[in-house]
Each structure stands twice: as C-alpha cells, then as structure tokens.
Design an enzyme around this catalytic site. Sequence first.
Site, PDB file in Angstrom:
ATOM      1  N   GLU A 183       0.816  -1.218   0.000  1.00 20.90           N
ATOM      2  CA  GLU A 183       0.000   0.000   0.000  1.00 20.90           C
ATOM      3  C   GLU A 183       0.851   1.271   0.000  1.00 20.90           C
ATOM      4  O   GLU A 183       0.704   2.140   0.871  1.00 20.90           O
ATOM      5  CB  GLU A 183      -1.024  -0.062   1.152  1.00 20.90           C
ATOM      6  N   GLU A 303      -4.755  -8.706  -2.029  1.00 25.89           N
ATOM      7  CA  GLU A 303      -5.104  -8.866  -0.607  1.00 25.89           C
ATOM      8  C   GLU A 303      -6.512  -8.326  -0.466  1.00 25.89           C
ATOM      9  O   GLU A 303      -6.773  -7.180  -0.840  1.00 25.89           O
ATOM     10  CB  GLU A 303      -4.139  -8.054   0.277  1.00 25.89           C
TER      11      GLU A 303
END
Length: 388
Positions: A183, A303
């Site tokens: 991220e 994810e």
Amino acid sequence: MWLSQFKSKKGQALAVPLLYWIFVVTCDGISADDEQIVQIDRLAPATYHTRTNFLSITLDSSTIGNGFNVFNMTDTKLIKMMGHLSPGFLRVGGTLGDRLYFSPDSVEVDKNVDLQIATNFTMTGAQWLQLTDLAKQANLDVIFQLNALMRLSDGSWDYSNAETLISFSDEHKLNLDWELGNEPDIFHQQFNEEVNTTQLAKDFATLRSILDKYETYKESQLFGPDTTWPSEGNKYYIRDFVKDASHVIDAVTWHHYYMNGHTAKAEDFLNPKIFDDLSAHIKIVKDAAKEVNASSVPIWLGETSSAYGGGAPNLSDIFIASFLWVDKLGVSAKMGLELVARQSIVDYNYALLDKSYNPNPIKQPQIIFYSCMPVAVIQHVHSLIKEQ
Ligand SMILES: *[C@@H]1O[C@H](CO)[C@@H](O)[C@H](O)[C@H]1NC(C)=O
Ligand SMILES: *[C@@H]1O[C@H](CO)[C@@H](O)[C@H](O)[C@H]1NC(C)=O
Ligand SMILES: *[C@@H]1O[C@H](CO)[C@@H](O)[C@H](O)[C@H]1NC(C)=O
Ligand SMILES: *[C@@H]1O[C@H](CO)[C@@H](O)[C@H](O)[C@H]1NC(C)=O
Ligand SMILES: *[C@@H]1O[C@H](CO)[C@@H](O)[C@H](O)[C@H]1NC(C)=O
C-alpha cells in the site's frame, strides 16, 4: 454436494456464477416467501476460465512480528488445513512488511510488535525456513513482500537487506515470487513517508535486475504495486505506477475492502450498495491499466476481505460474511481478474481458521469452491421467479 449436479459437460463447475446469481436473485428485493429457481444453460460457452490458483490466501506480516504466536508452523493440523486450500499462493505481506528486517543468523525472536507504532522488527533465517517449509508441505506457492521503506538519502530503495534475503533463499533453493512494498499509496498515512510512482517503478526495475542474477529467481515473478482501492486521494497512483512499471511486473495487484471493521454493522454485510462497491472499483483499476496501454497485464486482488482494520468482530468470520465473499469471487471472475488472495489464513477477525485451526463458518464457500475447481464464468444464467 448439491453443486456437483451443475457441472457442465467438460467438467467445468459453475460454482461461482451459480452462487453469485443465487445471491443476486435473493437480493433483488424479492420477499423470502417467493420460490426462486436458477437455470443454467450447460451448453453455453464460457466467457472466462479462472486459473487453478484463482483463489489464494494471505498471511499478514504482523503475524511474523508477533513471533508467530498464533501460527505454529510445525502444527500438522494447520499444515493439513492449509493444504486443503492448494493449489494457490500464500501471499506474505502487509503494513508491517515495510518494517520487516531480515536477519539470517539472529536467534532473538520479536514478539508483540505494536501495529500502531509500527516499529521495525526482525524475521530470523530459521523462521523464514520454517514458514517456507510449511507452505511447501501445504503445496502453496509463497509470494513474499519485501520492505520498500528502507531508503537511501537520495530517496532510492536500499535493497541491501532484500538482497540478503534473496541470496539466503537462493542458497536454500526456496521457491518464491515477489512483491515490493505494501500500500505505497498510503505510506504518508501509515508511516508519514512518501514514495512516488516514478521512484517505485525504478525500484521495481532494480529488484527485477537483482532477481535476474540468481538462477533460482530468474524466472520468478514480481507483482505490484499492492495499492489500496482507488479513491479520490490515490486514484492516479496505480495508473502512474503501471505506466512506468508494466514491463517489469507480472500482475497489477491492488487491495480491496468494503468497509471499516471498527464501525461495520451486520446490515452492511447484506446491503446491495456495499456489494456494488467492488465492481465499481474493478472498473476503475481496469480503466487505469487501459489508459496506459497495459491491458494485457493481468489484474489481481492481491489482498482482500470484507472489512479492513482486522475485520469486524463477530461478523467477518461468521456466516453472514459469506455472501460478500462469494459475491467477490463471482464478480472478480466475471470481470476477468486472474486471482483473489483472501486476507487472512489465521489471526484477526477475518481469519479463515480459528485459534485451534478449525475453519470459521466463512470458510465453507471456500471449500465448496475448491472442490469444484476449475471454474468457468458463464453469462447465460437465468433466474425465474415463480409467483406464489
Ligand atoms: C507446535 O506444533 C508442534 C507439532 O504439533 C508441537 O510439538 C509444539 O508443541 C507446538 N508448539 C507450540 C508453541 O504450541
Ligand atoms: C525502521 O527502519 C527504517 C529503515 O532502515 C528506518 O529509516 C526507520 O527509522 C526505522 N524506524 C524505527 C521506528 O526504528
Ligand atoms: C520522486 O521521488 C524521487 C526520490 O525521492 C525524487 O528524486 C523525485 O524528484 C520525485 N519525483 C517527483 C515527480 O516528485
Ligand atoms: C497508448 O496508445 C495510444 C495509441 O497507440 C497512444 O496514443 C498513447 O499515447 C499511449 N499511451 C501511453 C500512456 O503510452
Ligand atoms: C462475540 O460473540 C460472542 C457470543 O455472542 C460473545 O461472547 C463475544 O463477547 C463477542 N465478541 C466480540 C469481540 O464482540
């Protein structure tokens, strides 16, 4: 069992679209009293076939940070349960993956790393060998997320510790694929740091050239950028990264959650508006790849789960969460995503396995899905509502 009767002539099971359509039919504002019939045209051509590892699983880096206290890597039951989810990837990564330092010879094991403070922690060589051995026994392929926040003063990636891990893994001939950073589009929120897309794309190219030096990893794959789902603040990150890095990545990865686990309520898990959030985001990501002429690069949900922040207590791991999960598998397959990695195998409220490594109720659709692999997506499913 009842799903097996829907197998088509070529043995392609239709579990995902079937469950998906059942759900759509159920949610279309029809009262529970109505009898609902789903018809499947078994001879209709499939529009898309998923890969055999379409459904994969994750292990959050914080589980390593906590000294694997909820994940006993030599437990035969755990290995057996994970083996049921093969073939697939075990993606090892997460916020704390950008705080992980690999120390091959260290014997000290870190415990109880605070996710909020996000201090650096160590993974030892022995832990790494145990983890990869567990995956091997469960017949799962490991994707390991390397720490992208080790940086030199000019802002470029300091790959020295990553290369220590790669070279150690090469010596042990570990079968691995790779990611770099978790991220990165919200590094400023998580860590008060920033890595722009131009720099990150260069770092990926650096990693590729390191991997190419090792016989074991020349053919290994590299995935990224593992951004969060696109929103106002970050919507160009994935596009701009892919523009510069499409030649070094084997799949565009991004993460998706529908809601915040700390505030989610039971009704959110049944709200059609919340379900629609996924297809809207898949479209944005696909359009971004198209805009930079990278449509041929596969797109993965690297994810994903129902609610972020560790899932919603007493919701993300019970039956009510299966609807969002099954819908996610169906929508993703239908929209051509190549892979969906479920957060997570153990730990937190969205775990597939409980603390004794028994399946949480949410896992049931996963088992049905696996027993019906591979999956073909068909469009010719009709629902008929029988008037009472
Ligand atoms: C982990 O599992 C192994 C094998 O079942 C067992 O011998 C060991 O005691 C377990 N370790 C812990 C800390 O529970
Ligand atoms: C963690 O490691 C990074 C990279 O080596 C370093 O820049 C950072 O200051 C460390 N953070 C803490 C909290 O120790
Ligand atoms: C991106 O980051 C690098 C490294 O910090 C920096 O040198 C470069 O100027 C940045 N580029 C842009 C467009 O901000
Ligand atoms: C994508 O391809 C089109 C048509 O060849 C071209 O006009 C455009 O500049 C390309 N975009 C990028 C970002 O490479
Ligand atoms: C979950 O529900 C059980 C049973 O209803 C209850 O005992 C437990 O406290 C709840 N846990 C949380 C975290 O809300």
